[in-house]
Design a protein around this motif. Structure first.
Motif, PDB file in Angstrom:
ATOM      1  N   CYS A   1       5.568   1.992   9.517  1.00 33.47           N
ATOM      2  CA  CYS A   1       5.184   2.718   8.291  1.00 33.47           C
ATOM      3  C   CYS A   1       6.162   3.852   7.973  1.00 33.47           C
ATOM      4  O   CYS A   1       6.965   4.260   8.812  1.00 33.47           O
ATOM      5  CB  CYS A   1       3.757   3.241   8.414  1.00 33.47           C
ATOM      6  N   ALA A   2       6.062   4.366   6.756  1.00 32.00           N
ATOM      7  CA  ALA A   2       6.937   5.458   6.293  1.00 32.00           C
ATOM      8  C   ALA A   2       6.619   6.746   7.057  1.00 32.00           C
ATOM      9  O   ALA A   2       5.510   6.916   7.565  1.00 32.00           O
ATOM     10  CB  ALA A   2       6.709   5.662   4.796  1.00 32.00           C
ATOM     11  N   PRO A   3       7.588   7.685   7.116  1.00 30.86           N
ATOM     12  CA  PRO A   3       7.410   8.889   7.938  1.00 30.86           C
ATOM     13  C   PRO A   3       6.201   9.758   7.552  1.00 30.86           C
ATOM     14  O   PRO A   3       5.645  10.449   8.393  1.00 30.86           O
ATOM     15  CB  PRO A   3       8.704   9.674   7.725  1.00 30.86           C
ATOM     16  N   HIS A   4       5.810   9.720   6.280  1.00 30.42           N
ATOM     17  CA  HIS A   4       4.688  10.598   5.904  1.00 30.42           C
ATOM     18  C   HIS A   4       3.326   9.987   6.238  1.00 30.42           C
ATOM     19  O   HIS A   4       2.306  10.658   6.176  1.00 30.42           O
ATOM     20  CB  HIS A   4       4.738  10.910   4.402  1.00 30.42           C
ATOM     21  N   VAL A   5       3.319   8.701   6.622  1.00 35.14           N
ATOM     22  CA  VAL A   5       2.051   7.991   6.821  1.00 35.14           C
ATOM     23  C   VAL A   5       1.532   8.161   8.255  1.00 35.14           C
ATOM     24  O   VAL A   5       2.307   8.152   9.208  1.00 35.14           O
ATOM     25  CB  VAL A   5       2.241   6.480   6.504  1.00 35.14           C
ATOM     26  N   SER A   6       0.222   8.315   8.388  1.00 35.70           N
ATOM     27  CA  SER A   6      -0.421   8.296   9.711  1.00 35.70           C
ATOM     28  C   SER A   6      -1.309   7.068   9.808  1.00 35.70           C
ATOM     29  O   SER A   6      -1.928   6.655   8.824  1.00 35.70           O
ATOM     30  CB  SER A   6      -1.286   9.539   9.903  1.00 35.70           C
ATOM     31  N   VAL A   7      -1.377   6.520  11.019  1.00 34.39           N
ATOM     32  CA  VAL A   7      -2.211   5.338  11.254  1.00 34.39           C
ATOM     33  C   VAL A   7      -3.284   5.692  12.274  1.00 34.39           C
ATOM     34  O   VAL A   7      -2.983   6.243  13.339  1.00 34.39           O
ATOM     35  CB  VAL A   7      -1.360   4.151  11.787  1.00 34.39           C
ATOM     36  N   LEU A   8      -4.520   5.385  11.943  1.00 32.54           N
ATOM     37  CA  LEU A   8      -5.618   5.600  12.881  1.00 32.54           C
ATOM     38  C   LEU A   8      -6.174   4.243  13.277  1.00 32.54           C
ATOM     39  O   LEU A   8      -6.500   3.421  12.413  1.00 32.54           O
ATOM     40  CB  LEU A   8      -6.732   6.449  12.241  1.00 32.54           C
TER      41      LEU A   8
ATOM     42  N   LEU B   1       0.834  -1.198   0.000  1.00 36.68           N
ATOM     43  CA  LEU B   1       0.000   0.000   0.000  1.00 36.68           C
ATOM     44  C   LEU B   1       0.873   1.254   0.000  1.00 36.68           C
ATOM     45  O   LEU B   1       0.544   2.251  -0.644  1.00 36.68           O
ATOM     46  CB  LEU B   1      -0.946  -0.016   1.200  1.00 36.68           C
ATOM     47  N   GLU B   2       1.990   1.188   0.701  1.00 39.75           N
ATOM     48  CA  GLU B   2       2.914   2.336   0.702  1.00 39.75           C
ATOM     49  C   GLU B   2       3.475   2.573  -0.694  1.00 39.75           C
ATOM     50  O   GLU B   2       3.656   3.711  -1.123  1.00 39.75           O
ATOM     51  CB  GLU B   2       4.064   2.093   1.686  1.00 39.75           C
ATOM     52  N   ALA B   3       3.709   1.463  -1.412  1.00 39.68           N
ATOM     53  CA  ALA B   3       4.237   1.580  -2.777  1.00 39.68           C
ATOM     54  C   ALA B   3       3.230   2.265  -3.694  1.00 39.68           C
ATOM     55  O   ALA B   3       3.586   2.788  -4.745  1.00 39.68           O
ATOM     56  CB  ALA B   3       4.608   0.201  -3.311  1.00 39.68           C
ATOM     57  N   MET B   4       1.967   2.271  -3.276  1.00 38.69           N
ATOM     58  CA  MET B   4       0.932   2.976  -4.061  1.00 38.69           C
ATOM     59  C   MET B   4       0.777   4.420  -3.581  1.00 38.69           C
ATOM     60  O   MET B   4      -0.177   5.090  -3.927  1.00 38.69           O
ATOM     61  CB  MET B   4      -0.398   2.235  -3.931  1.00 38.69           C
ATOM     62  N   HIS B   5       1.702   4.862  -2.722  1.00 38.39           N
ATOM     63  CA  HIS B   5       1.744   6.235  -2.209  1.00 38.39           C
ATOM     64  C   HIS B   5       0.501   6.616  -1.412  1.00 38.39           C
ATOM     65  O   HIS B   5      -0.062   7.694  -1.603  1.00 38.39           O
ATOM     66  CB  HIS B   5       1.998   7.233  -3.342  1.00 38.39           C
ATOM     67  N   CYS B   6       0.084   5.725  -0.533  1.00 36.21           N
ATOM     68  CA  CYS B   6      -1.038   6.045   0.348  1.00 36.21           C
ATOM     69  C   CYS B   6      -0.515   6.844   1.543  1.00 36.21           C
ATOM     70  O   CYS B   6       0.638   6.706   1.932  1.00 36.21           O
ATOM     71  CB  CYS B   6      -1.711   4.761   0.828  1.00 36.21           C
ATOM     72  N   ASP B   7      -1.378   7.696   2.104  1.00 34.70           N
ATOM     73  CA  ASP B   7      -0.927   8.608   3.163  1.00 34.70           C
ATOM     74  C   ASP B   7      -1.459   8.267   4.547  1.00 34.70           C
ATOM     75  O   ASP B   7      -0.935   8.741   5.545  1.00 34.70           O
ATOM     76  CB  ASP B   7      -1.384  10.037   2.822  1.00 34.70           C
ATOM     77  N   MET B   8      -2.549   7.518   4.585  1.00 36.28           N
ATOM     78  CA  MET B   8      -3.148   7.244   5.892  1.00 36.28           C
ATOM     79  C   MET B   8      -3.788   5.865   5.877  1.00 36.28           C
ATOM     80  O   MET B   8      -4.441   5.503   4.900  1.00 36.28           O
ATOM     81  CB  MET B   8      -4.219   8.298   6.191  1.00 36.28           C
ATOM     82  N   PHE B   9      -3.546   5.135   6.960  1.00 38.19           N
ATOM     83  CA  PHE B   9      -4.192   3.831   7.111  1.00 38.19           C
ATOM     84  C   PHE B   9      -5.153   3.879   8.286  1.00 38.19           C
ATOM     85  O   PHE B   9      -4.748   4.224   9.394  1.00 38.19           O
ATOM     86  CB  PHE B   9      -3.155   2.730   7.356  1.00 38.19           C
TER      87      PHE B   9
END
Ligand code: ASP
Length: 325
Positions: free
Chosen positions: A131-138, A106-114
């Protein structure tokens, strides 16, 4: 302590939202105030703001949900994000792909939030750690551990009806043992200053650590409801009960079911809440669920504003925050 660091960026702003435990009062109030500012959007003709334009939000649900998933989806769309709903039973996890592989794809698809719901406690934390630094997880509910957005919906609903937290008696009734909602509520209620938090349940449905959470434990419904301002009813989580913890649902309703008669023990202006789904005739009577004290459907509506608030706050996190756990 570990969880607290993981949730915050270098500026102590919300990076992920995994649990209400350990978050400061100011941050919880900021979530409530931000949600308040979003409620008016619901009544506009164009129900959208551009705050998450260009961002992609993934609803990653490994466990069934209706209200939570749809209100997260609506919240993301009202913030102008693109939304992907991952149908987990049909996804690669069934073919043996690990949680981490799913994340990397999913990160490879440039998603920003899970937005993650999982049957195992700790799943959302695990994803947040990797997860990558730009990603937020809720966290949209992990096992019997936490359901922080639901707890904040409930705090929002309480504040709308009661204004102040520091004068309240709040009773949480039912399957406390298996309830991620109850855990998140207890942390939020105590951080927001509620002086009297009661949990009411049979002995078999109270977790061993209950008294260390600063709550008053009752096994008798009549005593526990006496003079309370807020009643939160919980569902019996049969799917998480590994053995027979209850005699029968009929017996349970007789002892712990909320009826009009029981409701009369609380304050005259008591509000009745339930995170859903309700089992009518098991934890509460329909006359109460649909009655004048019930704010259950308001909770559902507030779900959109609270989720918009948390999404917009986490997407403003400092991208240079490391993986400080
Ligand atoms: N919907 C809530 C949860 O996901 C409560 C429940 O299922 O009883 O935890």
């Amino acid at each position: 302590m570990k969880q607290q660091h993981l949730q915050l960026d270098n500026n102590k702003r919300l990076r992920h939202f995994l649990t209400t435990e350990g978050l400061k009062r100011d941050l919880l109030v900021e979530i409530l105030d931000t949600a308040e500012s979003f409620t008016s959007i619901t009544h506009q003709q164009v129900k959208k703001v551009p705050l998450l334009r260009g961002k992609t939000v993934v609803n990653l649900f490994f466990e069934a949900s209706t209200r939570t998933r749809t209100t997260f989806e609506l919240a993301a769309k009202r913030l102008s994000a693109d939304v992907l709903n991952i149908n987990v039973p049909a996804s690669a996890t069934n073919k043996g792909e690990t949680l981490l592989d799913t994340l990397r794809n999913l990160e490879a698809m440039h998603c920003d939030m899970f937005v993650v719901r999982h049957q195992n406690s700790g799943a959302a934390h695990f994803i947040a750690q990797h997860c990558a630094p730009h990603v937020s997880v809720l966290n949209a509910g992990d096992g019997s551990h936490a359901h922080p957005t639901q707890a904040m919906i409930d705090m929002f609903t309480i504040r709308r009806h009661k204004q102040e937290f520091h004068t309240l008696s709040v009773a949480i009734v039912g399957d406390i043992l298996h309830s991620r909602v109850a855990r998140s509520q207890i942390h939020a209620l105590s951080t927001l200053g509620v002086p009297d938090i009661r949990v009411i349940a049979p002995r078999t449905l109270i977790p061993a650590e209950a008294s260390s959470l600063g709550v008053h434990v009752y096994h008798d419904l009549d005593q526990g409801l006496d003079g309370v301002d807020v009643i939160i009813m919980l569902r019996l989580q049969r799917e998480r009960m590994s053995s027979a913890l209850l005699p029968s649902e009929h017996e349970y309703f007789k002892l712990y079911g909320l009826t009009k008669e029981k409701l009369a023990l609380a304050k005259p202006d008591v509000i009745v809440m339930h995170p859903g789904p309700i089992n009518r005739g098991v934890e509460m009577d329909s006359s109460v669920a649909d009655g004048e004290h019930s704010v259950i459907l308001q909770q559902v509506s507030h779900g959109i504003s609270i989720r918009m608030a948390v999404m917009s706050m986490t997407m403003q996190h400092d991208l240079h925050s490391g993986q400080d756990t």
